[in-house]
Write a protein that holds these residues in place. Structure first.
Motif, PDB file in Angstrom:
ATOM      1  N   HIS A  79       0.856  -1.202   0.000  1.00 19.41           N
ATOM      2  CA  HIS A  79       0.000   0.000   0.000  1.00 19.41           C
ATOM      3  C   HIS A  79       0.887   1.245   0.000  1.00 19.41           C
ATOM      4  N   HIS A  81       1.364   5.407  -2.005  1.00 18.05           N
ATOM      5  CA  HIS A  81       0.912   6.458  -2.933  1.00 18.05           C
ATOM      6  C   HIS A  81       2.172   7.179  -3.403  1.00 18.05           C
ATOM      7  N   HIS A 249      -9.408   1.799   1.292  1.00 17.88           N
ATOM      8  CA  HIS A 249      -9.113   2.590   2.486  1.00 17.88           C
ATOM      9  C   HIS A 249     -10.385   2.602   3.340  1.00 17.88           C
ATOM     10  N   HIS A 272      -5.874   0.265   6.461  1.00 16.53           N
ATOM     11  CA  HIS A 272      -5.916   1.291   7.531  1.00 16.53           C
ATOM     12  C   HIS A 272      -6.442   0.661   8.815  1.00 16.53           C
ATOM     13  N   ASP A 331       2.155   2.936   3.262  1.00 14.78           N
ATOM     14  CA  ASP A 331       1.256   4.058   2.954  1.00 14.78           C
ATOM     15  C   ASP A 331       2.022   5.289   2.459  1.00 14.78           C
TER      16      ASP A 331
HETATM   17 FE    FE Z   1      -3.247   5.141   1.818  1.00 17.00          FE
END
Ligand code: FE
Ligand code: NIG
Length: 420
Positions: A79, A81, A249, A272, A331
């Motif tokens: 996970h 970004h 998410h 999450h 993340d």
């Molecule tokens: Fe995220």
């Protein structure tokens, strides 16, 4: 054929003839071979065993002696970004000074701030920023990574990120999966017109993404003030028509039905999970024995995001003790986890979520591989998998890795049989 033999490995970690998603108590089982050798052929793990059983005739090949070192599969970061433009340290300082999330958002901060920066950045520039981050995390031992879009929030912006991810896939030798997160937040012009933006996602973005094969998965930020569980379901169902599985998410700040929706949609993973009710812990944990077509139950915990946002840590212990399948991931993003360092993720998993070192390592390798459907390629020392390996500096034991948090204990990283 190119052959390499690694000899005198102090401890070869996560050695498995066959792999399974590790659930509950099984997460603590980390198979190791002490004083081991490992043979790599054409970048692929070909053989391993105890030094006592090594055939000396094989030692003619390129031999690398690594006495004192631990060797383990690279981190599988399921996970991130990682494709974003610029950074948001001003908001970080504003938060230290006491500004709330809402006040920062009102100043044009948050995801929208990153979206504005990204839409002003060319694809080439975005690629070079992302490439640097990918190099940085691979030097820190990441050998497989999932990367989401979600900072474009316009047709061009979202496609730009996904094309950058596509190029990263082509150029990098680490394994990469791509996730479409157009539903990260509502752009300003659609704040009062949710239907309009969802329509844009479904009818303008998804068809191009499917045609150009720009994504493997669909993600939605299911949260108060972002996307409701009904909206999440609508977007996922549309994407599933194109073969994109949901990775969602959910429950970062509030519990608004994302878990229920995710289970119904058989999401590949639910990520999450900072906020969980007892009933939700039950729903996430209580699924074995699983039927073939049932939800597999992967929960991906992101402890550095909870740490950075000063949120309560995820309930790893309760989930594991009740039989859930846990992965941990970075993340990596500019707003809630501006670091993609999986070594720190593993340390924090142990320090703050009370995971055992063995559990954290499994969650960051083999279970992370499952969370990207890369389990046949990475995540363990298994014949036929890519030689994506971490070589540690001399350390006294495996628990020393998370214990000595913040110190760089990686000596070398190998991706596809080559040291980087
Ligand atoms: Fe995220
Ligand atoms: O995963 N929660 C939603 N998205 C990101 C953070 C977004 C941002 O602030 O840029 C996350 O934490």
């Amino acid at each position: 054929m190119s052959s390499q033999i690694i000899t005198n490995i102090r401890s070869l970690l996560n050695v498995r003839d066959k792999t399974h998603l590790l659930r509950g108590k099984k997460l603590a089982e980390l198979p190791v071979i002490e004083n081991a050798y490992l043979i790599i052929e054409d970048g692929i793990i070909a053989k391993y065993g105890s030094m006592q059983n090594i055939q000396h005739s094989t030692l003619n090949a390129h031999t690398i002696d690594v006495s004192e070192q631990f060797v383990m599969p690279c981190w599988c970061d399921s996970h991130s970004h990682l494709v974003f433009a610029g950074s948001r340290e001003n908001e970080f300082v504003d938060k230290i000074k006491g500004l709330s999330y809402a006040e920062i958002a009102a100043k044009g901060g948050g995801i929208l701030n990153s979206a504005q920066k990204l839409n002003e950045t060319t694809e080439d520039n975005l690629f070079s920023q992302a490439w640097k981050r990918l190099e940085e995390v691979s030097n820190l031992g990441t050998g497989a990574i999932e990367i989401k879009s979600g900072y474009g929030l316009s047709v061009e912006g979202e496609l730009k990120i996904l094309r950058v991810i596509q190029k990263l896939k082509e150029k990098s030798s680490i394994s990469i999966k791509s996730t479409f997160l157009g539903a990260h937040t509502y752009p300003l012009e659609y704040k009062e017109n949710h239907e309009g933006y969802i329509d844009l996602i479904i009818n303008k973005m998804l068809p191009v993404i499917a045609k150009e094969k720009l994504a493997d998965y669909i993600d939605v930020f299911c949260e108060n003030g972002f996307f409701s569980s009904e909206e999440t379901e609508t977007i996922c169902r549309a994407a599933m028509q194109y073969g994109l599985k949901p990775k969602l998410h959910v429950n970062q700040l509030n519990s608004i039905g994302g878990i229920e929706a995710g289970i119904k949609l058989k999401a590949l993973s639910l990520d999450h999970l900072e906020t969980l009710s007892p009933a939700e812990i039950n729903a996430l944990s209580n699924n074995p024995p699983l039927m073939e077509d049932e939800w597999k139950g992967l929960c991906t915990l992101l402890p550095t995001a909870a740490f950075f946002l000063r949120l309560p840590m995820q309930h790893a212990r309760q989930l594991i003790d009740r039989g859930a399948a846990i992965a941990v991931a970075s993340d990596y993003n500019p707003g809630s986890s501006p670091s993609g360092n999986m070594n720190f993720v593993v340390a924090l998993s142990c320090i703050q979520m009370k995971m055992l070192p063995q559990e954290a390592i499994n969650a960051a390798t083999i279970n992370g591989a499952y969370a990207m459907e890369l389990d046949s390629e990475v995540g363990s020392i298994t014949v036929g998998k890519k030689a994506n390996l971490i070589f540690t500096k001399p350390i006294p034991s495996l628990a020393y890795l998370p214990y000595s948090f913040g110190n760089n204990l990686i000596d070398k990283v190998m991706i596809g049989g080559e040291f980087i």
